[in-house]
Scaffold this active site. Structure first.
Site, PDB file in Angstrom:
ATOM      1  CG  HIS A  18       1.292  -1.504  -5.818  1.00 60.13           C
ATOM      2  ND1 HIS A  18       0.443  -2.317  -5.104  1.00 60.13           N
ATOM      3  CD2 HIS A  18       1.947  -0.758  -4.891  1.00 60.13           C
ATOM      4  CE1 HIS A  18       0.560  -2.080  -3.811  1.00 60.13           C
ATOM      5  NE2 HIS A  18       1.473  -1.139  -3.649  1.00 60.13           N
TER       6      HIS A  18
ATOM      7  CD  GLU B 298       5.685   2.236   1.119  1.00 57.24           C
ATOM      8  OE1 GLU B 298       5.315   2.193   2.318  1.00 57.24           O
ATOM      9  OE2 GLU B 298       5.023   1.776   0.181  1.00 57.24           O
TER      10      GLU B 298
ATOM     11  CG  HIS C 147       3.934  -4.462   1.929  1.00 53.75           C
ATOM     12  ND1 HIS C 147       3.137  -4.883   2.989  1.00 53.75           N
ATOM     13  CD2 HIS C 147       3.524  -3.216   1.617  1.00 53.75           C
ATOM     14  CE1 HIS C 147       2.293  -3.920   3.289  1.00 53.75           C
ATOM     15  NE2 HIS C 147       2.491  -2.902   2.475  1.00 53.75           N
TER      16      HIS C 147
ATOM     17  CD  GLU D 230       5.267   0.678  -4.188  1.00 53.38           C
ATOM     18  OE1 GLU D 230       5.232   0.910  -2.964  1.00 53.38           O
ATOM     19  OE2 GLU D 230       5.039  -0.456  -4.669  1.00 53.38           O
TER      20      GLU D 230
END
Length: 251
Positions: free
Chosen positions: A17, A119, A59, A44
């Site tokens: 992650h 993502e 993020h 990711e």
């Protein structure tokens, strides 16, 4: 019952992650190097756009938590963002680590034959353009590679734009809750997978996803009991921060 006619899932089960979870500053090249040192072959990351349209890794919509900057990241040009410290917040060992462009991460992954789940994390209001640009550029960087990146997003509009601009790249819908019609949305978007909050998965949902021809991935799995439950359910991918706790060997 498992659909044995499905082609093998080409990606590793274990996915680090944001690079290396908590061991290094998230979404920096340093984090992906640390994850690789722990044996991970798939990562990711979160991708959004700078003010001048450069996909970069972060993020949050705002800069304060993970950089030395302030304000909304997408309000800054890449030349401004590139001067920020994206490592000092984590620890002195990583002070001065810069933000990473998606292109630089693509080069790192391709050179090392690593897999990537991108993502699409748009700044609110930029869902369509972010999905389009990330998909277009990912398709360009991975052209001719055996295994393309998996594009995922919580935002159907971003996935729709990604499908329009690079239909050949696989897509996945991210779900924190099972909102009404979400599986139908995933099917309409041509998604190959669902990436769910790990607590959502049970035998019925796994069977439903399989019946729709979709794979089953989970985030963010940091406890042994949760990982074992998902493995017992037969899910396909586990995204974790705990890269030093779970060995991805053989995944």
């Amino acid at each position: 019952m498992t659909n044995t006619s499905r082609p093998p899932w080409p990606y590793p089960r274990w996915i680090a992650h944001r690079g290396a979870g908590k061991l290094a500053p998230e979404n920096t090249l340093a984090a992906f190097r640390v994850g690789a040192q722990h044996g991970y072959r798939m990562f990711e990351c979160d991708a959004k756009l700078s003010a001048d349209g450069v996909p970069f890794l972060m993020h949050d919509a705002t800069l304060e938590r993970t950089t030395s900057g302030t304000g909304v990241g997408s309000d800054r040009t890449w030349s401004e963002l590139a001067r920020l410290d994206a490592g000092g917040w984590h620890s002195r060992a990583f002070a001065g680590e810069p933000l990473c462009t998606l292109e630089n991460l693509a080069r790192f992954c391709i050179a090392n034959r690593f897999c990537l789940n991108i993502e699409i994390k748009p700044t609110p209001g930029q869902e369509h353009i972010t999905g389009r640009v990330v998909a277009e550029q990912a398709a360009h960087w991975w052209r001719g590679q055996a295994l393309p990146p998996l594009l995922s997003s919580f935002q159907p509009e971003a996935l729709k734009a990604a499908r329009e601009s690079a239909p050949e790249l696989p897509r996945a819908l991210l779900l924190d809750t099972l909102w009404e019609g979400c599986l139908d949305h995933a099917r309409a978007l041509g998604c190959v997978a669902l990436v769910c909050n790990h607590a959502l998965w049970d035998a019925d949902l796994v069977a439903h996803a399989r019946a729709m021809g979709m794979r089953t991935l989970s985030y963010t799995v940091n406890d042994e009991w949760a990982a074992q439950r998902l493995i017992a359910l037969g899910t396909d991918g586990i995204i974790t921060d705990a890269v030093s706790r779970f060995s991805p060997a053989g995944s």
